[in-house]
Design a protein around this motif. Structure first.
Motif, short mmCIF file in Angstrom:
data_model
loop_
_atom_site.label_atom_id
_atom_site.label_comp_id
_atom_site.label_asym_id
_atom_site.label_seq_id
_atom_site.Cartn_x
_atom_site.Cartn_y
_atom_site.Cartn_z
N ILE A 186 -8.05 0.39 5.81
CA ILE A 186 -9.27 0.58 4.60
C ILE A 186 -10.85 1.21 4.87
O ILE A 186 -11.01 2.15 4.15
CB ILE A 186 -9.20 -0.33 3.88
CG1 ILE A 186 -7.31 -0.32 3.04
CG2 ILE A 186 -10.03 0.17 2.09
CD1 ILE A 186 -7.74 -2.02 2.43
N SER A 233 -10.97 4.85 5.45
CA SER A 233 -11.06 5.98 4.02
C SER A 233 -12.20 6.14 3.41
O SER A 233 -12.16 6.80 2.49
CB SER A 233 -9.86 4.84 3.94
OG SER A 233 -9.75 4.29 3.08
N GLN A 249 0.60 5.23 0.14
CA GLN A 249 -0.28 6.19 1.07
C GLN A 249 -0.20 7.79 -0.17
O GLN A 249 1.01 7.98 -0.41
CB GLN A 249 0.04 6.27 2.16
CG GLN A 249 -1.15 6.80 2.77
CD GLN A 249 -0.15 8.63 3.08
OE1 GLN A 249 -0.87 9.79 2.67
NE2 GLN A 249 0.38 9.26 4.35
N TYR A 287 -3.66 4.36 -1.43
CA TYR A 287 -4.43 4.05 -0.65
C TYR A 287 -4.61 5.30 0.55
O TYR A 287 -3.73 6.76 0.17
CB TYR A 287 -4.32 2.94 0.57
CG TYR A 287 -4.07 2.81 1.50
CD1 TYR A 287 -2.12 2.99 1.94
CD2 TYR A 287 -4.42 3.75 3.18
CE1 TYR A 287 -1.44 3.51 3.02
CE2 TYR A 287 -3.25 3.27 4.22
CZ TYR A 287 -2.06 3.63 3.87
OH TYR A 287 -1.27 3.83 5.43
N LEU A 330 -8.46 1.85 -5.27
CA LEU A 330 -8.58 0.81 -4.01
C LEU A 330 -8.98 -0.15 -4.31
O LEU A 330 -8.33 -1.21 -4.72
CB LEU A 330 -7.30 1.40 -3.10
CG LEU A 330 -7.58 0.33 -1.81
CD1 LEU A 330 -5.56 -0.55 -1.99
CD2 LEU A 330 -7.69 0.75 -0.09
N THR A 382 -9.63 6.32 -3.39
CA THR A 382 -10.07 4.88 -2.88
C THR A 382 -10.68 3.72 -4.00
O THR A 382 -11.10 2.58 -4.19
CB THR A 382 -11.64 5.08 -1.77
OG1 THR A 382 -12.23 6.30 -1.98
CG2 THR A 382 -10.49 5.96 -0.83
N LEU A 417 0.82 -1.25 0.02
CA LEU A 417 0.10 -0.31 0.18
C LEU A 417 0.84 1.35 -0.20
O LEU A 417 1.15 1.35 1.24
CB LEU A 417 -0.93 0.05 1.17
CG LEU A 417 -1.78 -1.19 0.73
CD1 LEU A 417 -2.53 -1.12 2.53
CD2 LEU A 417 -2.82 -1.23 0.06
#
Ligand SMILES: [Zn+2]
Length: 439
Positions: free
Chosen positions: A284, A287, A198, A377, A253, A250, A196
């Motif tokens: 997750i 988010s 960021q 993410y 993702l 998101t 992941l």
């Protein structure tokens, strides 16, 4: 590799040794300006950097609230500088809840244990060990680096990143991008490991709810009780289900998660896809929506006295840009009898999952863990990248760690028995070294 808690310095990998040294310095940040201070850790980092021939500067935002910044000349001065940053403070740890001394820096079962092992003395150590590997072998990073270790990240960076960005912006001159914590670690689901990166952070709004009434004897017949009214407001906020709203990050993702699982976002909803990632859902799910968690209550002073005032702190994390709309909704939920005081707020961030730095991260991770996909993410928390963004610096969460499948990594952040595998530290240092040499 398993070693005892008395593992001598000689047997320790350098990254582990530095991380352990830092964990043994209690830099607890209690919030609201109360802190053990970061000076000892900052001076330790300063000595490490000076050892490498650099000229670090210590900056005190207040007594004991010390950050340290150094510049590393790159091989290619044409390229903009990269900020590589960490924070030196940690959140409190209650030893009664831990199975080891949280400030002992114990090594057992192949892991380094202690407050900060994950957030984020691990990355601090990876940064310093990478620099030592690069500069110690007579090489240079590709571009100029600004190495910054901030104080006070765990309380919004008031005495750390925000102070430096406001008072000493020249320290970051020429920098356009930054890498730091809470990203770059691996997760395993659908039978494969992925990483992941960021690329986004939620905004934060920390509020205090205040109910006031009239003080009275606890035996009275009273309908206007501050504790009762505050409790109703706290329960209403705590139970509010904020709607799922996907952002570019998101949405991408979830699409990538669906692909790994052999399904589509049309067939599995956002929460189902998040939950299918196992422990990573701890990061997750939050988010996908705003969250509003009551975290602290304060009222009263004696069993038989109705107090005239009751207060609660609520930690609100909104999607980027939704802070004001969420505050307006919170005011409706708690009702006009409750005063809302905004104690602290900070912006959210969102950066496209593309561009040269993202490409370099993907390429470098691919070299060290071939075939493992890298996914974007949104961090449900916040980092010092928020402050750096005020200088036009685009920040990413990239503290690379290849983790075993069953370690509940998200639970380690601010959790009990925080620990990191030693081989993950070694992996992270190597990935970081290569990235700094090539990018
Ligand atoms: Zn952190």
């Amino acid at each position: 590799m398993t070693s005892g808690s008395d593992a001598s310095d000689l047997t320790l990998d350098e990254t582990t040794r530095i991380a352990r040294d830092l964990i043994r310095m209690d830099t607890t940040n209690y919030g609201e300006g109360r802190s053990n201070g970061e000076t000892e850790a900052a001076e330790y980092v300063e000595a490490c950097l000076r050892d490498l021939g650099l000229e670090p500067e210590l900056i005190d935002a207040a007594p004991g609230r010390t950050s340290v910044v150094a510049r590393v000349a790159g091989a290619n001065p044409e390229k903009p500088a990269l900020v590589v940053h960490g924070h030196l403070d940690v959140v409190p740890a209650d030893p009664a809840n831990w199975s080891v001394d949280p400030f002992g820096g114990e090594i057992k079962d192949g892991l380094l244990w202690g407050r900060g092992a994950v957030d984020m003395k691990n990355m601090d150590a990876m940064i310093l060990a990478s620099l030592r590997e690069i500069l110690g072998s007579g090489r240079r990073p590709e571009r100029d680096l600004v190495i910054a270790m901030f104080s006070d990240e765990e309380n919004g960076g008031v005495f750390g990143s925000h102070h430096l960005v406001t008072e000493r912006p020249e320290l970051f001159a020429g920098a356009t991008e930054a890498i730091s914590e809470v990203g770059g670690y691996s997760i395993t689901f659908g039978g494969r490991r992925s990483y992941l990166l960021q690329t986004s952070e939620k905004a934060l709004v920390w509020i205090k709810l205040v109910a006031t009434g009239r003080a009275a004897h606890g035996s009275r017949y009273v309908q206007d009780n501050a504790v009762t009214r505050l409790s109703e407001a706290v329960a209403a906020i705590g139970r509010t289900e904020w709607p799922v709203r996907l952002t570019d990050t998101t949405e991408q993702l979830l699409r990538e998660i669906a692909t790994i699982l052999g399904t589509t976002p049309e067939r599995l909803g956002p929460d189902e896809l998040a939950l299918a990632t196992g422990t990573a859902s701890g990061f997750i799910q939050a988010s996908l929506r705003t969250t509003s968690n009551p975290t602290l209550l304060q009222a009263g002073y004696k069993h038989n006295v109705i107090p005239d005032r009751a207060e609660a702190l609520v930690d609100i994390r909104t999607l980027p840009g939704e802070e004001d709309a969420v505050l307006a909704r919170v005011a409706e939920i708690v009702g006009e009898d409750i005063e809302i005081v905004v104690m602290h707020r900070d912006i959210g961030l969102e950066t496209p999952f593309s561009g040269p730095l993202v490409d370099a991260v993907v390429e470098t991770l691919g070299r060290h863990d071939p075939g493992a996909p890298v996914l974007p993410y949104m961090l449900s928390g916040g980092t010092d990248n928020k402050a750096l963004s005020l200088l036009g610096i685009t920040g990413y969460g990239f503290a690379p760690l290849r983790l075993p499948e069953h370690l509940d990594f998200p639970a380690m952040f601010h959790g009990v028995d925080e620990r990191v595998p030693l081989d993950a530290l070694g992996f992270g240092k190597q990935v970081l070294t290569d990235l700094l040499l090539d990018y």
